[in-house]
Design an enzyme around this catalytic site. Structure first.
Site, PDB file in Angstrom:
ATOM      1  N   HIS A 240     -29.715  30.241  35.864  1.00 59.94           N
ATOM      2  CA  HIS A 240     -30.424  29.247  36.661  1.00 59.94           C
ATOM      3  C   HIS A 240     -29.393  28.488  37.468  1.00 59.94           C
ATOM      4  O   HIS A 240     -28.343  28.116  36.943  1.00 59.94           O
ATOM      5  CB  HIS A 240     -31.185  28.300  35.724  1.00 59.94           C
ATOM      6  CG  HIS A 240     -32.203  27.453  36.406  1.00 59.94           C
ATOM      7  ND1 HIS A 240     -31.859  26.443  37.263  1.00 59.94           N
ATOM      8  CD2 HIS A 240     -33.555  27.474  36.359  1.00 59.94           C
ATOM      9  CE1 HIS A 240     -32.973  25.873  37.713  1.00 59.94           C
ATOM     10  NE2 HIS A 240     -34.007  26.477  37.183  1.00 59.94           N
ATOM     11  N   ARG A 260     -35.686  20.806  43.766  1.00 58.39           N
ATOM     12  CA  ARG A 260     -35.584  21.439  45.088  1.00 58.39           C
ATOM     13  C   ARG A 260     -36.972  21.674  45.676  1.00 58.39           C
ATOM     14  O   ARG A 260     -37.195  21.484  46.865  1.00 58.39           O
ATOM     15  CB  ARG A 260     -34.802  22.755  44.984  1.00 58.39           C
ATOM     16  CG  ARG A 260     -33.292  22.529  44.918  1.00 58.39           C
ATOM     17  CD  ARG A 260     -32.534  23.800  44.561  1.00 58.39           C
ATOM     18  NE  ARG A 260     -32.737  24.169  43.162  1.00 58.39           N
ATOM     19  CZ  ARG A 260     -33.018  25.388  42.721  1.00 58.39           C
ATOM     20  NH1 ARG A 260     -33.123  26.391  43.573  1.00 58.39           N
ATOM     21  NH2 ARG A 260     -33.184  25.624  41.436  1.00 58.39           N
TER      22      ARG A 260
END
Ligand code: FAD
Length: 604
Positions: A240, A260
């Protein structure tokens, strides 16, 4: 062996995450006497940590969304290595599974019109993740657990399964049950059942920097291998892009992709928003190449392309890795994730409450006022037990696998949000198939073989038999360092061979391992048992990664940087060798996608 605790069921589910709970509910609903066995406390599965949401093409935010687009996104995210049938079933059935969760009491965040709200995530064309703030997994587990308990499904907590039992007739490879121990007392227990469903989650604890917690030692993967099933896609481990890098005690802890999805951007030490430099050819057509367009996308998806921060995870993790390596990292060896300069403090606190507290409490950083420091962390394994797409049956009669411990659905890279939906869709399917098989077997269930139980007992007790041997913690630490350094985001033949050799060395050393004390709650002993599994899984990852001489999804080879079409039609299957002391590889063709599904990729 006499005096041993025994329980008999139709279906035994190993694991109480989303996959295990959903499978158990389905098996129970189909009339099977069902039990759940889990290594930790009920409610403390990985699923509870899931933050961002459940991907399902409900079309609540974007009516243009439908299963076909979700299917296409999933296949493209997995660089076409996914089992197409699983990706299809997943995309088709996920909306129904989310609605069902709501019927069972899950309280999702809403749109202005009162529908289930959906948020943006990397690789998904439309806002698609049903969510509850950044605590979606908690709500999912709460709902499923409550239902399982209400239905009266038996739960055996803090009980670790160490071996599967495959019946008196070794040749036939039929499940007859599972063998384990109570973590508290160290006493052994046998579950007799014709159907066993593996739902044990991931393998993150084989790596040093990981978002995974202590339970994720690849048990289901290893149990399946030892019982005679195959694993696929093991070279594909998802790093990740955004784990915490500071303070050291929490290094690897996840920072959700929702940061994000909700507007956060990545910057290097020069203040540059660098993701525009890393847009791969494959995603150029759908990715904004300038800041203005990227920023407009959050409000107007129809007329703008998505920001490069929301490329699939493998792309973003590699980009971050390159920036850090080029000396443009943050003070603690990460890069900057900035939402403070982009959204109001109220918005951030409302949408990302857990992230706000996580940084405030653990790093003394106020994410509404300053950027976070983040870096890649080992997060998810795409690889897992090979299953039939429709029934989740493995190569062993009576053995099913579902959730993170199964393979095929996500190909070479999983899109965010596609795990929680995977658990629900295939959990239900596995539960139903396992119950149907148990009903079919009726009273003709394969008997548990006493010799097999004795062997499982001796294997579990072996670490007490050696005196003055090595301690399991040392070997575990060395394994984690090896996997981190040699089988990480960027790989080479030389490093992978060294890793495979190192794992062989650890396997030797594990044979001569000793643990101190008694069987009552003894973490050293538990680790010694888990270590066997982590080593087998690590061997699979290193060997498959060495075999795949190309770069694709979660697997990047510095010495083979391109994607190779020849590799695009096959996966690598791993099985236990004849001696039972290691694994062997076979390259096998992928199932071929029917023409009507292929058209989705041509026209859009
Ligand atoms: P788990 O939830 O991992 O449960 C495994 C179960 O198996 C546990 O009950 C464990 O005790 C038990 N077990 C293991 N070994 C044994 C054994 N030997 N004997 C008995 N029991 C055993 N995915 C998304 O789709 N969306 C997200 O927003 C998201 N966010 C995430 C955030 C974090 C921090 C993490 C770590 C993951 C996230 N993921 C997300 C991934 C997702 O949460 C996991 O892939 C998923 O929850 C795995 O579910 P599972 O049911 O397969 O296994």
């Amino acid at each position: 062996p006499g005096g041993l605790e025994r329980h008999a069921y139709d279906v035994v589910v190993i694991g109480a995450g989303g996959a295990g709970l959903r499978a158990a509910i389905a098996a129970h609903d189909a009339g099977a006497r069902t039990a759940i066995v889990c290594k930790s406390l009920l409610g403390k599965a990985h699923t509870v940590m899931a933050e961002g949401g459940i991907a399902a093409a409900m079309g609540n935010r974007w009516p243009e969304d439908n299963w076909e687009v979700h299917f296409r996104d999933t296949m493209r995210g997995g660089k076409m290595l996914n089992n197409w049938r699983m990706a299809q079933l997943h995309a088709q059935e996920a909306p129904e599974r989310v609605m069902e969760l709501e019927d069972w009491g899950a309280l999702f965040d809403r749109t202005e019109d009162g529908l289930i709200s959906q948020r943006d995530f990397g690789g998904h064309r439309y806002a698609r993740l049903a969510h509850v703030g950044d605590r979606t997994g908690l709500e999912m587990i709460r709902t499923l657990q409550q239902r399982a308990v209400q239905l009266g499904i038996d739960v055996f907590m803090e009980c670790t399964i160490t071996d599967l039992l495959t019946g008196a007739d070794q040749g036939s490879k039929k499940i007859s049950g599972a063998f384990g121990y109570w973590r508290e007392t160290g006493r052994f227990v046998v579950f007799e059942a014709p159907s066993v469903i593996l739902a044990t989650g991931g393998i993150g604890k084989a790596f040093k920097v990981t978002s995974n917690s202590w339970e994720y030692t690849g048990d289901g993967h290893a149990l399946a291998l030892r019982a005679g099933a195959a694993l696929i896609n093991m070279e594909f481990v998802q790093f990740h892009p955004t784990g915490m890098v500071w303070p050291p005690s929490v290094k690897g802890l996840l920072v959700t992709e929702s940061v994000r999805g909700d507007g956060g951007i990545l910057k290097n030490s020069e203040g540059k928003r660098f993701m525009f430099d890393y847009i791969p050819e494959f995603f150029k057509a759908e990715t904004a190449d300038n800041e203005a367009e990227a920023d407009r996308w959050y409000e107007d998806k129809a007329n703008n392309r998505r920001p490069p921060e929301l490329l699939p995870r493998d792309e973003v993790a590699r980009a971050i890795n390159s920036e850090i390596k080029a000396g443009r990292g943050s003070p603690h060896g990460g890069i900057f994730l900035d939402i403070a300069s982009r959204r109001s403090p109220e918005f951030i606190r409302r949408r990302l409450p857990s992230m706000y507290h996580q940084f405030k409490e653990l790093a003394d950083v106020d994410i509404t006022a300053e950027p976070m420091e983040i870096g890649p962390t080992c997060h998810y394994v795409m690889g897992g037990v090979e299953v039939d797409a429709d029934t989740e049956l493995t190569g062993v009669t009576g053995l099913y696998a579902v959730g993170e411990c199964s393979g095929g659905m996500h190909g070479s890279n999983r899109l965010g949000g596609n795990s929680l939906s995977d658990l629900l869709v295939f959990g239900r399917r596995a539960g139903e198939s396992a119950a149907a098989y148990a009903a079919e077997v009726g009273d003709n269930r394969p008997p548990v073989d006493d010799a097999e139980v004795k062997a499982a007992q001796s294997a579990a007790l072996a670490p007490f038999e050696t005196e003055g041997g090595e301690n399991p913690y040392t070997i575990h630490q060395e394994l984690q360092q090896t996997m981190n350094d040699l089988v990480g985001i960027i790989r080479t033949a030389d490093e992978l061979s060294k890793a495979a050799e190192a794992v062989e060395g650890f396997k030797e050393r594990v044979r001569n391992l000793s643990v101190e004390g008694h069987r009552q709650y003894n973490p050293g002993w538990h680790l010694a048992i888990d270590l066997r599994n982590m080593l087998l899984v690590s061997e699979c990852i290193a060997k498959a990664a060495l075999e795949r001489t190309e770069s694709r999804g979660g697997h990047t080879r510095d010495d083979f940087p391109m994607t190779d079409d020849g590799w695009g039609t096959k996966n690598i299957a791993l099985t236990l060798n004849e001696r039972g002391d290691g694994v062997e590889l076979t390259q096998q063709p992928l199932p071929v996608m029917p023409d009507e599904l292929k058209t989705f990729f041509e026209s859009k």
